[in-house]
Write a protein that holds these residues in place. Structure first.
Motif, PDB file in Angstrom:
ATOM      1  N   THR A 145      -7.555  -4.923  -6.077  1.00 50.29           N
ATOM      2  CA  THR A 145      -7.400  -5.893  -6.931  1.00 50.29           C
ATOM      3  C   THR A 145      -5.859  -5.927  -7.393  1.00 50.29           C
ATOM      4  OG1 THR A 145      -8.089  -4.745  -8.759  1.00 50.29           O
ATOM      5  CG2 THR A 145      -9.518  -6.280  -7.854  1.00 50.29           C
ATOM      6  N   PRO A 146      -5.194  -5.138  -7.355  1.00 46.25           N
ATOM      7  CA  PRO A 146      -3.515  -5.270  -7.763  1.00 46.25           C
ATOM      8  C   PRO A 146      -2.912  -5.903  -6.743  1.00 46.25           C
ATOM      9  CG  PRO A 146      -4.100  -2.819  -8.455  1.00 46.25           C
ATOM     10  CD  PRO A 146      -5.423  -3.661  -7.448  1.00 46.25           C
ATOM     11  N   TRP A 147      -3.413  -5.672  -5.421  1.00 51.47           N
ATOM     12  CA  TRP A 147      -2.599  -6.391  -4.250  1.00 51.47           C
ATOM     13  C   TRP A 147      -3.204  -7.673  -4.067  1.00 51.47           C
ATOM     14  CZ3 TRP A 147       1.533  -4.718  -1.832  1.00 51.47           C
ATOM     15  CH2 TRP A 147       1.868  -3.264  -1.865  1.00 51.47           C
ATOM     16  N   VAL A 148      -4.490  -7.977  -4.153  1.00 51.94           N
ATOM     17  CA  VAL A 148      -5.240  -9.308  -4.138  1.00 51.94           C
ATOM     18  C   VAL A 148      -4.515 -10.037  -5.184  1.00 51.94           C
ATOM     19  CG1 VAL A 148      -7.159 -10.535  -4.147  1.00 51.94           C
ATOM     20  CG2 VAL A 148      -7.265  -8.308  -2.944  1.00 51.94           C
ATOM     21  N   VAL A 153      -3.285  -9.593   4.420  1.00 51.44           N
ATOM     22  CA  VAL A 153      -2.337  -9.300   3.925  1.00 51.44           C
ATOM     23  C   VAL A 153      -2.223  -8.131   2.808  1.00 51.44           C
ATOM     24  CG1 VAL A 153      -0.441 -10.175   2.515  1.00 51.44           C
ATOM     25  CG2 VAL A 153      -1.327 -11.555   4.451  1.00 51.44           C
ATOM     26  N   SER A 154      -3.245  -8.331   1.941  1.00 52.12           N
ATOM     27  CA  SER A 154      -3.590  -7.190   0.961  1.00 52.12           C
ATOM     28  C   SER A 154      -3.740  -5.939   1.519  1.00 52.12           C
ATOM     29  CB  SER A 154      -4.522  -7.775  -0.032  1.00 52.12           C
ATOM     30  OG  SER A 154      -4.136  -8.838  -0.663  1.00 52.12           O
ATOM     31  N   ASP A 155      -4.653  -5.872   2.432  1.00 54.82           N
ATOM     32  CA  ASP A 155      -5.027  -4.530   3.096  1.00 54.82           C
ATOM     33  C   ASP A 155      -3.894  -3.949   3.890  1.00 54.82           C
ATOM     34  OD1 ASP A 155      -7.042  -2.645   4.506  1.00 54.82           O
ATOM     35  OD2 ASP A 155      -5.775  -3.406   5.980  1.00 54.82           O
ATOM     36  N   HIS A 183     -14.315  -4.058   5.671  1.00 49.06           N
ATOM     37  CA  HIS A 183     -13.537  -2.995   6.392  1.00 49.06           C
ATOM     38  C   HIS A 183     -12.074  -2.955   5.711  1.00 49.06           C
ATOM     39  CE1 HIS A 183     -16.599  -3.357   9.284  1.00 49.06           C
ATOM     40  NE2 HIS A 183     -16.274  -2.100   9.982  1.00 49.06           N
ATOM     41  N   LEU A 184     -11.739  -1.877   5.839  1.00 54.72           N
ATOM     42  CA  LEU A 184     -10.312  -1.502   5.233  1.00 54.72           C
ATOM     43  C   LEU A 184      -9.534  -0.645   6.383  1.00 54.72           C
ATOM     44  CD1 LEU A 184     -11.110  -0.586   1.747  1.00 54.72           C
ATOM     45  CD2 LEU A 184     -10.025  -2.723   2.257  1.00 54.72           C
ATOM     46  N   THR A 185      -8.325  -0.635   6.423  1.00 56.41           N
ATOM     47  CA  THR A 185      -7.383   0.115   7.311  1.00 56.41           C
ATOM     48  C   THR A 185      -7.335   1.647   6.601  1.00 56.41           C
ATOM     49  OG1 THR A 185      -6.399  -1.744   8.005  1.00 56.41           O
ATOM     50  CG2 THR A 185      -5.633   0.446   8.660  1.00 56.41           C
ATOM     51  N   VAL A 186      -6.946   1.550   5.427  1.00 57.93           N
ATOM     52  CA  VAL A 186      -6.824   2.717   4.784  1.00 57.93           C
ATOM     53  C   VAL A 186      -7.716   3.051   3.664  1.00 57.93           C
ATOM     54  CG1 VAL A 186      -5.161   4.301   2.984  1.00 57.93           C
ATOM     55  CG2 VAL A 186      -4.269   3.346   5.345  1.00 57.93           C
ATOM     56  N   PHE A 187      -8.414   4.007   3.367  1.00 56.51           N
ATOM     57  CA  PHE A 187      -9.692   4.162   2.276  1.00 56.51           C
ATOM     58  C   PHE A 187      -9.676   5.800   1.887  1.00 56.51           C
ATOM     59  CE2 PHE A 187     -11.316   4.384   6.732  1.00 56.51           C
ATOM     60  CZ  PHE A 187     -12.130   5.583   6.590  1.00 56.51           C
ATOM     61  N   ARG A 207       4.014  -5.981  10.337  1.00 53.12           N
ATOM     62  CA  ARG A 207       4.324  -7.167  11.139  1.00 53.12           C
ATOM     63  C   ARG A 207       3.012  -8.186  11.080  1.00 53.12           C
ATOM     64  NH1 ARG A 207       8.805  -5.630  15.653  1.00 53.12           N
ATOM     65  NH2 ARG A 207      10.469  -4.699  14.259  1.00 53.12           N
ATOM     66  N   ARG A 208       1.893  -7.631  11.329  1.00 53.99           N
ATOM     67  CA  ARG A 208       0.646  -8.469  11.109  1.00 53.99           C
ATOM     68  C   ARG A 208       0.568  -9.093   9.784  1.00 53.99           C
ATOM     69  NH1 ARG A 208      -5.746  -7.299  11.524  1.00 53.99           N
ATOM     70  NH2 ARG A 208      -6.465  -9.210  12.327  1.00 53.99           N
ATOM     71  N   ALA A 209       1.018  -8.483   8.718  1.00 47.09           N
ATOM     72  CA  ALA A 209       0.877  -8.973   7.313  1.00 47.09           C
ATOM     73  C   ALA A 209       1.904 -10.258   7.367  1.00 47.09           C
ATOM     74  CB  ALA A 209       1.159  -8.022   6.339  1.00 47.09           C
ATOM     75  N   LEU A 210       3.203 -10.041   7.851  1.00 51.73           N
ATOM     76  CA  LEU A 210       4.247 -10.656   7.766  1.00 51.73           C
ATOM     77  C   LEU A 210       3.935 -12.283   8.569  1.00 51.73           C
ATOM     78  CD1 LEU A 210       7.479  -8.714   7.888  1.00 51.73           C
ATOM     79  CD2 LEU A 210       6.662 -10.029   5.921  1.00 51.73           C
ATOM     80  N   THR A 211       3.421 -11.873   9.728  1.00 50.01           N
ATOM     81  CA  THR A 211       2.868 -12.942  10.689  1.00 50.01           C
ATOM     82  C   THR A 211       1.888 -13.994   9.967  1.00 50.01           C
ATOM     83  OG1 THR A 211       3.163 -11.617  12.716  1.00 50.01           O
ATOM     84  CG2 THR A 211       1.822 -13.457  12.898  1.00 50.01           C
ATOM     85  N   THR A 212       1.138 -13.210   9.382  1.00 52.62           N
ATOM     86  CA  THR A 212      -0.038 -13.964   8.520  1.00 52.62           C
ATOM     87  C   THR A 212       0.597 -15.177   7.448  1.00 52.62           C
ATOM     88  OG1 THR A 212      -1.609 -12.359   8.989  1.00 52.62           O
ATOM     89  CG2 THR A 212      -2.166 -14.034   7.311  1.00 52.62           C
TER      90      THR A 212
END
Length: 390
Positions: free
Chosen positions: A242-245, A262-264, A80-84, A293-298
């Motif tokens: 992969t650039p984000w991961v 976080v990457s997604d 699953h991805l948010t944007v695709f 904020r979910r990425a930052l929370t993580t």
């Protein structure tokens, strides 16, 4: 195949069969669409699927960037991805489901080299109002593809009312060894392509009436297809992720699920910002804010000193290019940094408020509502960064 080669193969396949390109739109749906974001390639085509003549004809193909908020809680798994990117083809009152499935089978086998023995289809098996999709069942059987009959899982709708109809989903085996079981019982079968028949309109009272025009709408996730063709174990091994991961993994030690979230979410936030959405407390802006904020929370659960300013520019550049946007990368980084500063400020203001609530005992549902409505502190933030209430 690279993503660019996959897209070219897909589009060329349908061009040879009389399809013309439909223009891609941004993530912002057309006026009158109740959905916050474009969730599939069919959204910009809704008037034409309802019967309006399309200027490019009755056979269309394109690639469309999409965002699905319904999948936010699923992000972190392998698919699953948010944007695709969604690869889509359409028949606007032209050919039917049998032709669509045969062309799909040809593309997967001849175009992408997927072994037909790794395919499995699901087909609508009928309910109290509509009988089994006999044409789809017979088409797959003639092609030698095994079929699993379902009910609700193979009925597509755009909401409780409006266009709807049976669909047939194509799954590819992603496990080791020979395929076993069925898609409904083994998650090693991964859905890659859905062929929808828009044949009915559902009314407020649940009645179904035939549409003036029966159409076909197909959608296939680019990243999932790339995963299959690469023989990968997750979409996070694909070229667009992969650039984000790699950047996130190189900076911060995270478990696999957190690394994916976080990457997604950061990648998705960049795409949303690139389509001129800005963080806010409502609507599209709230979805964007929630992603950041979910990425930052993580990130901050283990180390609150982590900051997005540490990320290199390369993932931003790659994402803007891949999603065919014109946004200025420096500005996107500034916007994310601004949202990070706002979030840090919210944490500083919120911590003593939460501590006062907790001093009276474990947090209650009423406490959570008050913290959210009065101070803008969502439950996941209170539990994740400001201390669980027990």
């Amino acid at each position: 195949m690279t993503p660019e080669q996959i897209v070219r193969t897909f589009v060329d396949h349908f061009h040879r069969r009389g399809h013309r390109c439909a223009p891609e739109t941004s993530l912002i749906p057309p006026p009158g669409d109740p959905v916050l974001f474009t969730t599939s390639g069919m959204h910009p085509l809704t008037p034409y699927l309802a019967g309006r003549p399309h200027p490019s004809g009755r056979r269309l193909v394109n690639v469309q960037r999409c965002l699905r908020t319904t999948d936010l809680n699923e992000v972190g798994d392998r698919t699953h991805l948010t944007v695709f990117d969604m690869l889509g083809s359409w028949s606007l009152g032209d050919y039917g489901i049998a032709q669509s499935l045969r062309w799909g089978y040809e593309l997967l086998g001849d175009g992408f080299g997927i072994d037909p023995g790794r395919l499995h289809a699901t087909v609508f098996g009928g309910d109290e109002q509509v009988g089994p999709d006999q044409i789809a069942l017979e088409t797959w059987t003639a092609l030698g593809v095994p079929v699993e009959l379902t009910r609700g899982e193979n009925w597509w709708s755009n909401g409780p009312t409006g266009p709807c109809g049976p669909d047939s989903e194509i799954f590819v085996w992603t496990g080791d060894g020979a395929p076993t079981g069925t898609p409904g019982g083994d998650d090693r079968w991964m859905e890659v392509w859905n062929h929808v028949q828009m044949r009915y309109h559902r009314h407020d009272d649940g009645r179904l009436t035939p549409l003036r025009q029966s159409s076909i709408d197909t959608g296939m996730g680019l990243e999932r297809l790339e995963m299959v063709l690469r023989g990968g174990r997750s979409v996070f091994e694909c070229a667009g992720l992969t650039p984000w991961v790699d950047s996130v993994r190189g900076l911060w030690r995270l478990d696999e699920e957190s690394l994916r979230v976080v990457s997604d979410h950061l990648r998705s936030a960049v795409v949303v910002l690139g389509d001129d959405v800005r963080p806010s407390t409502t609507g599209r802006g709230y979805v964007l804010r929630r992603l950041v904020r979910r990425a930052l929370t993580t990130l901050w659960r283990d180390d609150p000193s982590r900051t997005l300013s540490e990320l290199p520019v390369e993932p931003y550049v790659d994402t803007v290019r891949r999603f065919r946007q014109q946004a200025e990368v420096g500005r996107l980084r500034e916007l994310l940094s601004d949202e990070e500063r706002r979030f840090r400020g919210l944490l500083l203001r919120g911590r003593p408020v939460v501590d006062r609530c907790r001093s009276r005992g474990p947090l209650t549902e009423q406490d959570y509502r008050w913290l959210h409505d009065t101070h803008g502190l969502p439950r996941d933030l209170v539990d994740g960064l400001l201390g669980k209430g027990g």
